[in-house]
Design a protein around this motif. Structure first.
Motif, PDB file in Angstrom:
ATOM      1  N   PHE A  66       0.862  -1.173   0.000  1.00 23.61           N
ATOM      2  CA  PHE A  66       0.000   0.000   0.000  1.00 23.61           C
ATOM      3  C   PHE A  66       0.900   1.224   0.000  1.00 23.61           C
ATOM      4  O   PHE A  66       1.738   1.396   0.888  1.00 23.61           O
ATOM      5  CB  PHE A  66      -0.896  -0.022   1.236  1.00 23.61           C
ATOM      6  N   PHE A  67       0.759   2.063  -1.015  1.00 21.28           N
ATOM      7  CA  PHE A  67       1.580   3.260  -1.173  1.00 21.28           C
ATOM      8  C   PHE A  67       0.721   4.481  -0.878  1.00 21.28           C
ATOM      9  O   PHE A  67      -0.190   4.783  -1.636  1.00 21.28           O
ATOM     10  CB  PHE A  67       2.124   3.351  -2.604  1.00 21.28           C
ATOM     11  N   ALA A  68       1.003   5.180   0.209  1.00 12.88           N
ATOM     12  CA  ALA A  68       0.206   6.336   0.602  1.00 12.88           C
ATOM     13  C   ALA A  68       1.012   7.621   0.429  1.00 12.88           C
ATOM     14  O   ALA A  68       2.151   7.712   0.864  1.00 12.88           O
ATOM     15  CB  ALA A  68      -0.230   6.198   2.061  1.00 12.88           C
ATOM     16  N   LEU A 127       7.022  10.312  -9.021  1.00 10.74           N
ATOM     17  CA  LEU A 127       8.483  10.269  -8.978  1.00 10.74           C
ATOM     18  C   LEU A 127       8.958   9.427  -7.799  1.00 10.74           C
ATOM     19  O   LEU A 127       9.880   8.615  -7.938  1.00 10.74           O
ATOM     20  CB  LEU A 127       9.057  11.686  -8.899  1.00 10.74           C
ATOM     21  N   ASP A 128       8.328   9.584  -6.624  1.00  9.66           N
ATOM     22  CA  ASP A 128       8.686   8.764  -5.457  1.00  9.66           C
ATOM     23  C   ASP A 128       8.460   7.279  -5.745  1.00  9.66           C
ATOM     24  O   ASP A 128       9.283   6.433  -5.406  1.00  9.66           O
ATOM     25  CB  ASP A 128       7.849   9.142  -4.231  1.00  9.66           C
ATOM     26  N   LEU A 129       7.329   6.968  -6.372  1.00  2.03           N
ATOM     27  CA  LEU A 129       6.995   5.579  -6.666  1.00  2.03           C
ATOM     28  C   LEU A 129       7.969   4.983  -7.677  1.00  2.03           C
ATOM     29  O   LEU A 129       8.441   3.855  -7.505  1.00  2.03           O
ATOM     30  CB  LEU A 129       5.564   5.491  -7.181  1.00  2.03           C
ATOM     31  N   ARG A 137       5.896   5.530   4.332  1.00  2.00           N
ATOM     32  CA  ARG A 137       4.635   5.691   3.609  1.00  2.00           C
ATOM     33  C   ARG A 137       4.242   4.417   2.859  1.00  2.00           C
ATOM     34  O   ARG A 137       3.184   4.347   2.270  1.00  2.00           O
ATOM     35  CB  ARG A 137       4.743   6.852   2.627  1.00  2.00           C
ATOM     36  N   ILE A 138       5.103   3.397   2.906  1.00  2.00           N
ATOM     37  CA  ILE A 138       4.833   2.139   2.204  1.00  2.00           C
ATOM     38  C   ILE A 138       4.576   1.055   3.240  1.00  2.00           C
ATOM     39  O   ILE A 138       5.381   0.829   4.129  1.00  2.00           O
ATOM     40  CB  ILE A 138       6.019   1.750   1.302  1.00  2.00           C
ATOM     41  N   VAL A 174      -8.212  -8.850  -1.426  1.00  2.00           N
ATOM     42  CA  VAL A 174      -8.156  -7.392  -1.331  1.00  2.00           C
ATOM     43  C   VAL A 174      -9.379  -6.835  -2.047  1.00  2.00           C
ATOM     44  O   VAL A 174      -9.671  -7.223  -3.179  1.00  2.00           O
ATOM     45  CB  VAL A 174      -6.879  -6.824  -1.989  1.00  2.00           C
ATOM     46  N   ASP A 175     -10.118  -5.946  -1.379  1.00  2.17           N
ATOM     47  CA  ASP A 175     -11.221  -5.221  -1.994  1.00  2.17           C
ATOM     48  C   ASP A 175     -10.764  -3.785  -2.198  1.00  2.17           C
ATOM     49  O   ASP A 175     -10.288  -3.142  -1.255  1.00  2.17           O
ATOM     50  CB  ASP A 175     -12.461  -5.234  -1.096  1.00  2.17           C
ATOM     51  N   ILE A 176     -10.900  -3.285  -3.415  1.00  3.65           N
ATOM     52  CA  ILE A 176     -10.492  -1.918  -3.734  1.00  3.65           C
ATOM     53  C   ILE A 176     -11.717  -1.163  -4.225  1.00  3.65           C
ATOM     54  O   ILE A 176     -12.404  -1.606  -5.143  1.00  3.65           O
ATOM     55  CB  ILE A 176      -9.384  -1.896  -4.805  1.00  3.65           C
ATOM     56  N   ASP A 177     -11.979  -0.026  -3.598  1.00  2.54           N
ATOM     57  CA  ASP A 177     -13.100   0.829  -3.975  1.00  2.54           C
ATOM     58  C   ASP A 177     -12.595   2.259  -3.954  1.00  2.54           C
ATOM     59  O   ASP A 177     -12.117   2.733  -2.931  1.00  2.54           O
ATOM     60  CB  ASP A 177     -14.255   0.640  -3.000  1.00  2.54           C
ATOM     61  N   THR A 178     -12.654   2.937  -5.086  1.00  4.20           N
ATOM     62  CA  THR A 178     -12.147   4.305  -5.160  1.00  4.20           C
ATOM     63  C   THR A 178     -13.299   5.283  -5.332  1.00  4.20           C
ATOM     64  O   THR A 178     -14.347   4.942  -5.869  1.00  4.20           O
ATOM     65  CB  THR A 178     -11.177   4.473  -6.344  1.00  4.20           C
TER      66      THR A 178
END
Length: 98
Positions: A9-11, A16-18, A35-36, A44-48
């Protein structure tokens, strides 16, 4: 052993950081960016919000919510014997000559 995969999870990372993280490699001996976060998961459930396009292996799957699961015993992998390499004495002779 239960079936799971490593989920990261990348917050709050910029592109550029990624990219920097990806090119430097995971576990390259430097401290992890706080942050990682890493998790071992089966689902995994993803909802944006708002709904974003979903792609898997380059295939568009629509927009909205997605559930990703690891299923046990679904993929069978077969591998052959390792290719025969030079014998140990041949390798030592080559190293001494080189």
């Amino acid at each position: 052993m239960t079936a799971c995969w490593m989920c990261s999870f990348f917050a709050d990372l910029s592109k550029l950081d990624l990219l920097s993280y990806a090119f430097q490699g995971v576990g390259a001996g430097k401290p992890e960016d706080p942050r990682i976060e890493h998790y071992h998961v089966r689902r995994v459930d993803i909802d944006t919000q708002p709904a974003m396009p979903i792609m898997a292996d380059g295939n568009a799957l629509g927009e909205g919510r997605v559930r990703i699961e690891v299923r046990r015993r679904v993929l069978a992998v077969m591998v052959g014997q390792p290719a025969p390499g030079p014998s140990e004495s041949e390798a030592q002779t080559h190293a001494a000559a080189g």
